[in-house]
Write a protein that holds these residues in place. Structure first.
Motif, PDB file in Angstrom:
ATOM      1  N   UNK A 146       9.482  10.584  68.367  1.00  0.00           N
ATOM      2  CA  UNK A 146       9.441   9.957  67.042  1.00  0.00           C
ATOM      3  C   UNK A 146       8.503   8.759  67.039  1.00  0.00           C
ATOM      4  N   UNK A 147       8.540   7.991  68.114  1.00  0.00           N
ATOM      5  CA  UNK A 147       7.639   6.842  68.188  1.00  0.00           C
ATOM      6  C   UNK A 147       6.180   7.278  68.240  1.00  0.00           C
ATOM      7  N   UNK A 148       5.897   8.251  69.069  1.00  0.00           N
ATOM      8  CA  UNK A 148       4.514   8.701  69.229  1.00  0.00           C
ATOM      9  C   UNK A 148       3.952   9.301  67.941  1.00  0.00           C
ATOM     10  N   UNK A 149       4.835   9.809  67.082  1.00  0.00           N
ATOM     11  CA  UNK A 149       4.388  10.397  65.815  1.00  0.00           C
ATOM     12  C   UNK A 149       4.241   9.358  64.713  1.00  0.00           C
ATOM     13  N   UNK A 150       4.576   8.100  65.010  1.00  0.00           N
ATOM     14  CA  UNK A 150       4.514   7.035  64.009  1.00  0.00           C
ATOM     15  C   UNK A 150       3.337   6.110  64.290  1.00  0.00           C
ATOM     16  N   UNK A 151       3.168   5.135  63.409  1.00  0.00           N
ATOM     17  CA  UNK A 151       2.142   4.116  63.648  1.00  0.00           C
ATOM     18  C   UNK A 151       2.776   2.795  64.044  1.00  0.00           C
ATOM     19  N   UNK A 152       4.013   2.846  64.519  1.00  0.00           N
ATOM     20  CA  UNK A 152       4.730   1.633  64.896  1.00  0.00           C
ATOM     21  C   UNK A 152       4.273   1.132  66.265  1.00  0.00           C
ATOM     22  N   UNK A 153       4.356  -0.163  66.436  1.00  0.00           N
ATOM     23  CA  UNK A 153       4.069  -0.757  67.738  1.00  0.00           C
ATOM     24  C   UNK A 153       5.291  -0.711  68.651  1.00  0.00           C
ATOM     25  N   UNK A 154       6.466  -0.738  68.028  1.00  0.00           N
ATOM     26  CA  UNK A 154       7.731  -0.615  68.748  1.00  0.00           C
ATOM     27  C   UNK A 154       8.667   0.208  67.878  1.00  0.00           C
ATOM     28  N   UNK A 155       9.446   1.107  68.496  1.00  0.00           N
ATOM     29  CA  UNK A 155      10.526   1.798  67.795  1.00  0.00           C
ATOM     30  C   UNK A 155      11.823   1.460  68.510  1.00  0.00           C
ATOM     31  N   UNK A 156      12.726   0.815  67.764  1.00  0.00           N
ATOM     32  CA  UNK A 156      14.002   0.382  68.327  1.00  0.00           C
ATOM     33  C   UNK A 156      15.110   1.315  67.841  1.00  0.00           C
ATOM     34  N   UNK A 157      15.923   1.789  68.763  1.00  0.00           N
ATOM     35  CA  UNK A 157      17.044   2.649  68.406  1.00  0.00           C
ATOM     36  C   UNK A 157      18.195   1.771  67.917  1.00  0.00           C
ATOM     37  N   UNK A 158      18.616   2.001  66.670  1.00  0.00           N
ATOM     38  CA  UNK A 158      19.648   1.179  66.046  1.00  0.00           C
ATOM     39  C   UNK A 158      20.837   2.027  65.633  1.00  0.00           C
ATOM     40  N   UNK A 159      21.982   1.356  65.497  1.00  0.00           N
ATOM     41  CA  UNK A 159      23.171   2.021  64.975  1.00  0.00           C
ATOM     42  C   UNK A 159      24.036   0.987  64.267  1.00  0.00           C
ATOM     43  N   UNK A 160      25.056   1.480  63.576  1.00  0.00           N
ATOM     44  CA  UNK A 160      25.966   0.591  62.867  1.00  0.00           C
ATOM     45  C   UNK A 160      27.117   0.232  63.795  1.00  0.00           C
ATOM     46  N   UNK A 161      27.110  -0.990  64.297  1.00  0.00           N
ATOM     47  CA  UNK A 161      28.145  -1.490  65.203  1.00  0.00           C
ATOM     48  C   UNK A 161      28.451  -2.920  64.771  1.00  0.00           C
ATOM     49  N   UNK A 162      29.424  -3.110  63.883  1.00  0.00           N
ATOM     50  CA  UNK A 162      29.649  -4.420  63.258  1.00  0.00           C
ATOM     51  C   UNK A 162      29.710  -5.588  64.231  1.00  0.00           C
ATOM     52  N   UNK A 163      30.216  -5.351  65.420  1.00  0.00           N
ATOM     53  CA  UNK A 163      30.295  -6.439  66.417  1.00  0.00           C
ATOM     54  C   UNK A 163      28.920  -7.021  66.736  1.00  0.00           C
ATOM     55  N   UNK A 164      27.872  -6.195  66.626  1.00  0.00           N
ATOM     56  CA  UNK A 164      26.531  -6.627  67.030  1.00  0.00           C
ATOM     57  C   UNK A 164      25.489  -6.538  65.905  1.00  0.00           C
ATOM     58  N   UNK A 165      25.874  -6.193  64.705  1.00  0.00           N
ATOM     59  CA  UNK A 165      24.899  -5.988  63.630  1.00  0.00           C
ATOM     60  C   UNK A 165      24.183  -7.294  63.268  1.00  0.00           C
ATOM     61  N   UNK A 166      22.894  -7.363  63.591  1.00  0.00           N
ATOM     62  CA  UNK A 166      22.099  -8.550  63.217  1.00  0.00           C
ATOM     63  C   UNK A 166      20.620  -8.236  63.003  1.00  0.00           C
ATOM     64  N   UNK A 167      20.259  -6.952  63.028  1.00  0.00           N
ATOM     65  CA  UNK A 167      18.863  -6.551  62.803  1.00  0.00           C
ATOM     66  C   UNK A 167      18.713  -6.120  61.351  1.00  0.00           C
ATOM     67  N   UNK A 168      17.796  -6.760  60.649  1.00  0.00           N
ATOM     68  CA  UNK A 168      17.573  -6.453  59.232  1.00  0.00           C
ATOM     69  C   UNK A 168      16.575  -5.300  59.096  1.00  0.00           C
ATOM     70  N   UNK A 169      16.998  -4.276  58.362  1.00  0.00           N
ATOM     71  CA  UNK A 169      16.196  -3.061  58.202  1.00  0.00           C
ATOM     72  C   UNK A 169      16.032  -2.780  56.716  1.00  0.00           C
ATOM     73  N   UNK A 170      14.796  -2.459  56.296  1.00  0.00           N
ATOM     74  CA  UNK A 170      14.589  -2.161  54.880  1.00  0.00           C
ATOM     75  C   UNK A 170      14.870  -0.680  54.596  1.00  0.00           C
ATOM     76  N   UNK A 171      14.666  -0.267  53.365  1.00  0.00           N
ATOM     77  CA  UNK A 171      14.991   1.086  52.956  1.00  0.00           C
ATOM     78  C   UNK A 171      14.161   2.158  53.622  1.00  0.00           C
ATOM     79  N   UNK A 172      13.028   1.800  54.214  1.00  0.00           N
ATOM     80  CA  UNK A 172      12.169   2.757  54.905  1.00  0.00           C
ATOM     81  C   UNK A 172      12.395   2.759  56.415  1.00  0.00           C
ATOM     82  N   UNK A 173      13.389   2.015  56.857  1.00  0.00           N
ATOM     83  CA  UNK A 173      13.674   1.951  58.288  1.00  0.00           C
ATOM     84  C   UNK A 173      12.811   0.962  59.038  1.00  0.00           C
ATOM     85  N   UNK A 174      12.059   0.184  58.318  1.00  0.00           N
ATOM     86  CA  UNK A 174      11.210  -0.819  58.969  1.00  0.00           C
ATOM     87  C   UNK A 174      12.045  -2.063  59.268  1.00  0.00           C
ATOM     88  N   UNK A 175      11.907  -2.583  60.462  1.00  0.00           N
ATOM     89  CA  UNK A 175      12.645  -3.789  60.841  1.00  0.00           C
ATOM     90  C   UNK A 175      11.916  -5.007  60.280  1.00  0.00           C
TER      91      UNK A 175
END
Length: 298
Positions: free
Chosen positions: A116-145
């Motif tokens: 997925x990363x290699x098919x994108x134009x991102x410099x970094x692709x971070x694997x994220x999930x919904x884990x309320x204990x650690x949720x602190x990464x802001x993501x927009x509607x397109x999945x961009x951090x």
């Protein structure tokens, strides 16, 4: 595909146990978690791995001395996640590489993340999930951090970083060599300058951050009671893992779940409930242990 395992931290939340072994060498069913991680990377097609080490680094070096596909990056000073990645940058040349934290257990499809990363134009692709204990990464509607601190803005959501990512090595160029630096600070500058840090959001998986004694015990509970794929307790009929060459005294009882490492000695009449006993450790006769980690003589 090459990969780096970040294994240099002090593991302060796991003290005093991390005064004896670095966190990536904590045994999980009598095998260091780092070896579980390396096996998982290889199964996902990784060929060529860097493991960085600082805290109790000689133990890491000894463990991996005969792993020909692993290069141990011995760090004399604390470099942080960004500094460690920056030091390893030449190993990866220009190809994207996978980076995983050395204290997590999961069942992610790492090859799919890499693709997925290699098919994108991102410099970094971070694997994220919904884990309320650690949720602190802001993501927009397109999945961009868009940031690494809350609260979420309009059209954004907060998610948690799993500790798994794919990077283009060039993104590390701004990090000064040989100094402590957090990778998140580097990524924040990339975002500020208009670069793309992308997310891949996953769900329906198993994941744990082995950050505290309670987390470490809960991992064993999950493995032994839920029979997680990738881990063999040696006896599928019981929630008890018994290593080789251990000594069980007369009248020893075990309840709920228990993991005992090789060469351990459990004294006569001892009672163990939700206990991890490290290899070579000793439990005194008559001991009553509950929700405990035993690393040496009791």
């Amino acid at each position: 595909m090459k990969a780096m395992v970040l294994a240099a931290g002090f593991g302060t939340r796991l003290r005093p146990y991390t005064l004896k072994r670095p966190k990536p060498l904590f045994p999980v069913l009598d095998t260091p978690i780092l070896l579980h991680t390396l096996t998982q990377l290889r199964r996902n097609g990784v060929e060529g791995i860097v493991v960085n080490a600082h805290h109790l680094r000689e133990q890491v070096k000894v463990l991996l001395h005969d792993h020909e596909d692993v290069q141990v990056q011995m760090e004399d000073v604390e470099l942080g996640t960004g500094g460690g990645l920056r030091l390893a940058q030449p190993y990866f040349a220009e190809a994207p590489f996978l980076a995983v934290n050395g204290d997590i257990v999961h069942d992610f499809d790492l090859a799919a993340l890499y693709q997925a990363h290699c098919a994108s134009d991102a410099e970094v692709t971070m694997l994220l999930h919904d884990c309320p204990r650690f949720n602190n990464v802001r993501v927009d509607g397109e999945g961009r951090i868009v940031g690494f601190t809350g609260p979420a803005g309009e059209g954004e959501r907060l998610l948690a970083f799993t500790g798994v990512q794919v990077l283009n090595p060039a993104v590390l160029n701004p990090i000064p060599a040989g100094v402590f630096y957090n990778s998140i600070d580097c990524y924040a500058e990339v975002i500020k300058s208009g670069g793309r840090i992308q997310s891949l959001i996953v769900s329906g998986h198993f994941w744990t951050d082995m950050g505290t004694p309670a987390d470490y015990l809960k991992l064993h509970e999950d493995i032994l009671l839920k029979k997680l794929p990738g881990f063999s307790s040696g006896n599928a009929d019981t929630p008890f893992y018994l290593g080789k060459d251990l000594v069980l005294g007369a009248g020893v009882s075990m309840q709920d779940w228990v993991s005992i490492g090789h060469g351990a000695t459990i004294g006569e009449g001892a009672s163990l409930t939700r206990v991890v006993v490290w290899d070579g450790a000793r439990v005194a006769p008559g001991s009553i242990l509950v929700d405990s980690i035993i690393t040496e003589g009791e």
